[in-house]
Design an enzyme around this catalytic site. Structure first.
Site, PDB file in Angstrom:
ATOM      1  N   CYS A  71       0.524  24.912  33.831  1.00  0.00           N
ATOM      2  CA  CYS A  71       0.488  24.041  35.022  1.00  0.00           C
ATOM      3  C   CYS A  71       1.611  24.345  36.012  1.00  0.00           C
ATOM      4  CB  CYS A  71       0.549  22.577  34.604  1.00  0.00           C
ATOM      5  SG  CYS A  71      -0.867  22.097  33.619  1.00  0.00           S
TER       6      CYS A  71
ATOM      7  N   HIS B  70       3.107  18.166  40.708  1.00  0.00           N
ATOM      8  CA  HIS B  70       1.976  18.526  39.852  1.00  0.00           C
ATOM      9  C   HIS B  70       1.249  17.235  39.479  1.00  0.00           C
ATOM     10  CE1 HIS B  70      -0.567  20.075  36.836  1.00  0.00           C
ATOM     11  NE2 HIS B  70       0.129  19.617  35.803  1.00  0.00           N
TER      12      HIS B  70
ATOM     13  N   ASN C   8      -6.050  16.672  36.695  1.00  0.00           N
ATOM     14  CA  ASN C   8      -5.047  17.724  36.577  1.00  0.00           C
ATOM     15  C   ASN C   8      -5.760  19.073  36.648  1.00  0.00           C
ATOM     16  OD1 ASN C   8      -3.210  19.616  35.670  1.00  0.00           O
ATOM     17  ND2 ASN C   8      -2.517  18.422  33.906  1.00  0.00           N
TER      18      ASN C   8
HETATM   19  N1  COA Z   1      -9.341   6.147  25.807  1.00  0.00           N
HETATM   20  C1  COA Z   1      -8.995   5.113  25.013  1.00  0.00           C
HETATM   21  N2  COA Z   1      -7.998   5.201  24.119  1.00  0.00           N
HETATM   22  C2  COA Z   1      -7.338   6.379  24.006  1.00  0.00           C
HETATM   23  C3  COA Z   1      -7.667   7.503  24.800  1.00  0.00           C
HETATM   24  C4  COA Z   1      -8.711   7.350  25.726  1.00  0.00           C
HETATM   25  N3  COA Z   1      -9.110   8.344  26.549  1.00  0.00           N
HETATM   26  N4  COA Z   1      -6.837   8.523  24.492  1.00  0.00           N
HETATM   27  C5  COA Z   1      -6.032   8.065  23.547  1.00  0.00           C
HETATM   28  N5  COA Z   1      -6.337   6.786  23.225  1.00  0.00           N
HETATM   29  C6  COA Z   1      -5.715   5.897  22.245  1.00  0.00           C
HETATM   30  C7  COA Z   1      -5.031   6.672  21.141  1.00  0.00           C
HETATM   31  O1  COA Z   1      -5.952   7.018  20.129  1.00  0.00           O
HETATM   32  C8  COA Z   1      -4.010   5.669  20.683  1.00  0.00           C
HETATM   33  O2  COA Z   1      -4.650   4.744  19.834  1.00  0.00           O
HETATM   34  P1  COA Z   1      -3.884   4.124  18.544  1.00  0.00           P
HETATM   35  O3  COA Z   1      -2.721   3.383  19.145  1.00  0.00           O
HETATM   36  O4  COA Z   1      -4.931   3.248  17.961  1.00  0.00           O
HETATM   37  O5  COA Z   1      -3.488   5.290  17.732  1.00  0.00           O
HETATM   38  C9  COA Z   1      -3.621   4.935  21.947  1.00  0.00           C
HETATM   39  O6  COA Z   1      -4.682   5.169  22.876  1.00  0.00           O
HETATM   40  C10 COA Z   1      -2.314   5.398  22.563  1.00  0.00           C
HETATM   41  O7  COA Z   1      -2.309   6.831  22.599  1.00  0.00           O
HETATM   42  P2  COA Z   1      -1.195   7.649  23.334  1.00  0.00           P
HETATM   43  O8  COA Z   1      -1.500   9.112  23.177  1.00  0.00           O
HETATM   44  O9  COA Z   1       0.152   7.166  22.895  1.00  0.00           O
HETATM   45  O10 COA Z   1      -1.454   7.175  24.846  1.00  0.00           O
HETATM   46  P3  COA Z   1      -0.595   7.430  26.124  1.00  0.00           P
HETATM   47  O11 COA Z   1      -0.227   6.165  26.771  1.00  0.00           O
HETATM   48  O12 COA Z   1       0.536   8.404  25.862  1.00  0.00           O
HETATM   49  O13 COA Z   1      -1.631   8.136  27.106  1.00  0.00           O
HETATM   50  C11 COA Z   1      -2.082  10.360  27.910  1.00  0.00           C
HETATM   51  C12 COA Z   1      -2.220   9.377  26.736  1.00  0.00           C
HETATM   52  C13 COA Z   1      -2.663  11.691  27.475  1.00  0.00           C
HETATM   53  C14 COA Z   1      -2.831   9.803  29.081  1.00  0.00           C
HETATM   54  C15 COA Z   1      -0.584  10.513  28.285  1.00  0.00           C
HETATM   55  O14 COA Z   1       0.173  10.703  27.118  1.00  0.00           O
HETATM   56  C16 COA Z   1      -0.302  11.638  29.214  1.00  0.00           C
HETATM   57  O15 COA Z   1      -0.753  11.665  30.335  1.00  0.00           O
HETATM   58  N6  COA Z   1       0.561  12.597  28.769  1.00  0.00           N
HETATM   59  C17 COA Z   1       1.050  13.665  29.573  1.00  0.00           C
HETATM   60  C18 COA Z   1      -0.017  14.627  29.793  1.00  0.00           C
HETATM   61  C19 COA Z   1       0.435  15.744  30.627  1.00  0.00           C
HETATM   62  O16 COA Z   1       1.190  15.581  31.537  1.00  0.00           O
HETATM   63  N7  COA Z   1      -0.082  16.891  30.275  1.00  0.00           N
HETATM   64  C20 COA Z   1      -0.056  18.052  31.000  1.00  0.00           C
HETATM   65  C21 COA Z   1       1.258  18.581  31.258  1.00  0.00           C
HETATM   66  S1  COA Z   1       0.854  19.819  32.336  1.00  0.00           S
END
Ligand code: COA
Length: 320
Positions: free
Chosen positions: A114, A247, A277
């Site tokens: 990215c 980004h 993204n």
């Molecule tokens: N819909 C519903 N629930 C979801 C889900 C979705 N699409 N994706 C994950 N969950 C659930 C998980 O299973 C977890 O459940 P649990 O508590 O029962 O285990 C809960 O939601 C929390 O998961 P978590 O991964 O901690 O959520 P989060 O708040 O961190 O959000 C992202 C997930 C991916 C949106 C977030 O972490 C993110 O954007 N990260 C950075 C990504 C990024 O920048 N990547 C690219 C870099 S270039």
């Protein structure tokens, strides 16, 4: 006389198909409200079957060339940032060169996930400042939808397809003020997309794998540091930045960077809601949008930043 890399044209391309959060929630266990609250994304674009990284790059590049009003043959160097190249080789850069009808310039790809377009801007800056190239085309182009596991709700909600382009030319007027790029290869297990054939696992499908919340924490801290580094290198105060072009990974990460800069969200270019993204394309797509709709004006100071797999991260400070 100081030589700057000045932006002379920008371009962008988004495929026609729109995939909404509702569409995704029909195939995996998620919802529009969960996705929007956690990420800021409502929909993303999906490339058609006959589209590729190079076909999208061509459209974005032609727009930039048209805006700059130059002959494609004036381009000395093409740098394409992509994690979804048409081929392992030839490079998407070479394919783009051929599509643009250019025969003699140098063309190659870079891979910084990215952060790719920021790495591309850094290289363009070095080539132009050293006198090795006069006119450089930088393109970020991605078909993320083809490397996303559409059964994994942790990743499939995030990514989209598109291409962004910028043309830079040597000038004695201020342009790119500084670029800052970094890499730290310790984090492969947090964010990766393997190449099965090269790993001797040709019969395995390969998709983006991410430990989202761990990536999130590193991204917020790292982008905070890159803001400080960029301001210090230019002996600038936060108030001197007119626009933040981040980004587009997650609205909460972007808001944290804006807060660090004491910027209102009105000064942040956001495309995330309707594009998701688009990896290496995202910063250049956002930059192009704000240039074309007149938010970014000549003389404005614009901070571009990105964070991606590797990890890689970086910034470019541009006087537009
Ligand atoms: N819909 C519903 N629930 C979801 C889900 C979705 N699409 N994706 C994950 N969950 C659930 C998980 O299973 C977890 O459940 P649990 O508590 O029962 O285990 C809960 O939601 C929390 O998961 P978590 O991964 O901690 O959520 P989060 O708040 O961190 O959000 C992202 C997930 C991916 C949106 C977030 O972490 C993110 O954007 N990260 C950075 C990504 C990024 O920048 N990547 C690219 C870099 S270039």
């Amino acid at each position: 006389m100081t030589v700057y890399a000045k932006v002379i044209g920008t371009g962008g391309y988004l495929p026609a198909e729109i995939k909404t959060n509702e569409d995704i929630s029909r195939t995996v266990d998620t919802s529009d409200s969960w996705i929007f609250e956690r990420t800021g994304i409502k929909s993303r674009r999906i490339a058609a079957k006959d589209e590729t990284a190079s076909s999208m790059a061509e459209i974005a590049a032609r727009q930039a060339i048209k805006m700059a009003d130059i002959n494609p043959k004036d381009i000395n160097l093409i740098i394409v940032a992509t994690g979804t190249p048409d081929n392992i080789y030839p490079s998407t850069g070479c394919m783009l060169q051929h599509r643009l009808g250019i025969k003699e310039c140098v063309a190659f790809d870079i891979q910084a996930a990215c952060s790719g377009s920021i790495f591309g801007l850094d290289m363009a800056n070095q080539y132009i400042k050293s006198g090795a190239a006069k006119t450089v085309l930088v393109v970020g182009t991605e078909i993320c939808s083809r490397i996303v596991d559409w059964t994994d709700r942790g990743t499939c909600i995030l990514f989209g397809d598109g291409a962004g382009a910028v043309l830079l030319q040597a000038s004695d007027e201020a342009g790119l003020l500084s670029t800052h790029i970094h890499s730290d290869g310790r984090f492969e297990d947090l964010l990766n997309c393997p190449n099965p054939q090269a790993l001797g696992k040709a019969d395995t499908a390969s998709y983006i794998m991410m430990k989202g919340n761990e990536v999130f924490k590193v991204a917020v801290n790292t982008l905070g540091r890159i803001v400080d580094e960029t301001l210090a290198a230019n002996n600038m105060q936060k108030e001197e930045i007119d626009w933040l072009v981040p980004h587009q990974a997650n609205s909460r990460i972007i808001a944290a960077t804006a807060k660090k800069l004491k910027m209102s969200m009105d000064q942040v270019v956001l495309t995330l809601e309707e594009q998701g993204n688009t990896s290496s394309a995202s910063v250049l797509l956002a930059f192009n949008e704000a240039v074309r709709d007149g938010r970014i004006q000549r003389g404005h100071v614009v901070l571009l930043e990105a964070f991606g797999a590797g990890f890689t991260w970086g910034s470019a400070l541009i006087k537009y």
